[in-house]
Design a protein around this motif. Structure first.
Motif, mmCIF file in Angstrom:
data_model
loop_
_atom_site.group_PDB
_atom_site.id
_atom_site.type_symbol
_atom_site.label_atom_id
_atom_site.label_comp_id
_atom_site.label_asym_id
_atom_site.label_seq_id
_atom_site.Cartn_x
_atom_site.Cartn_y
_atom_site.Cartn_z
ATOM 1 N N UNK A 86 0.835 -1.180 0.000
ATOM 2 C CA UNK A 86 0.000 0.000 0.000
ATOM 3 C C UNK A 86 0.886 1.252 0.000
ATOM 4 N N UNK A 87 0.362 2.379 -0.453
ATOM 5 C CA UNK A 87 1.168 3.607 -0.431
ATOM 6 C C UNK A 87 1.720 3.928 0.956
ATOM 7 N N UNK A 88 0.979 3.593 1.992
ATOM 8 C CA UNK A 88 1.455 3.879 3.351
ATOM 9 C C UNK A 88 2.603 2.975 3.786
ATOM 10 N N UNK A 89 2.951 1.977 2.971
ATOM 11 C CA UNK A 89 4.132 1.157 3.256
ATOM 12 C C UNK A 89 5.418 1.827 2.772
ATOM 13 N N UNK A 90 5.283 2.924 2.054
ATOM 14 C CA UNK A 90 6.452 3.645 1.571
ATOM 15 C C UNK A 90 7.308 4.104 2.744
ATOM 16 N N UNK A 91 8.593 3.738 2.708
ATOM 17 C CA UNK A 91 9.495 4.069 3.804
ATOM 18 C C UNK A 91 10.893 3.564 3.474
ATOM 19 N N UNK A 92 11.844 3.950 4.307
ATOM 20 C CA UNK A 92 13.164 3.324 4.287
ATOM 21 C C UNK A 92 13.098 2.148 5.266
#
Length: 115
Positions: A86-92
């Motif tokens: 999901x877009x909210x999984x975007x992260x380092x």
């Protein structure tokens, strides 16, 4: 000294999958815990999943049922299989190895979920 190297990050569309790897430079004996974290700018670092050398796993509620942490056959590598992203999984995403010899961190790998 143990070095951790992550790989597998990248750009993926929502609903897609990625598999992250974290490889330790040295094979350790004794109890050890490998942990995956993620962090986005301005937000607190979140513990995503962890696995012990006994195979015990734990997951954040936000990823349960979508992410799977596992150990490679050579026992030096830990994987994070991420499905239905999901877009909210975007992260380092960073891995951490906790062992009696020390507390080791990788450099992180960027995961971007976007259409």
């Amino acid at each position: 000294q143990v070095e951790l190297v992550e790989s597998g990050g990248g750009l993926v569309q929502p609903g897609g999958s990625l598999r992250l790897s974290c490889t330790a430079s040295t094979r350790l004996t004794g109890y050890q815990l490998m942990v995956w974290y993620r962090q986005t700018p301005g937000k607190q670092r979140e513990q995503v999943a962890d696995i012990s050398n006994f195979g015990t796993t734990n997951y954040a509620d936000s990823v349960k049922g979508r992410f799977t942490i596992s150990r490679g056959d050579n026992r030096n590598t830990v994987y994070l299989q991420m499905n239905n992203l999901k877009p909210e999984d975007t992260a380092v995403y960073s891995c951490r190895l906790v062992h009696e010899s020390g507390d080791y961190w990788g450099q992180g790998t960027q995961v971007t979920v976007s259409s």
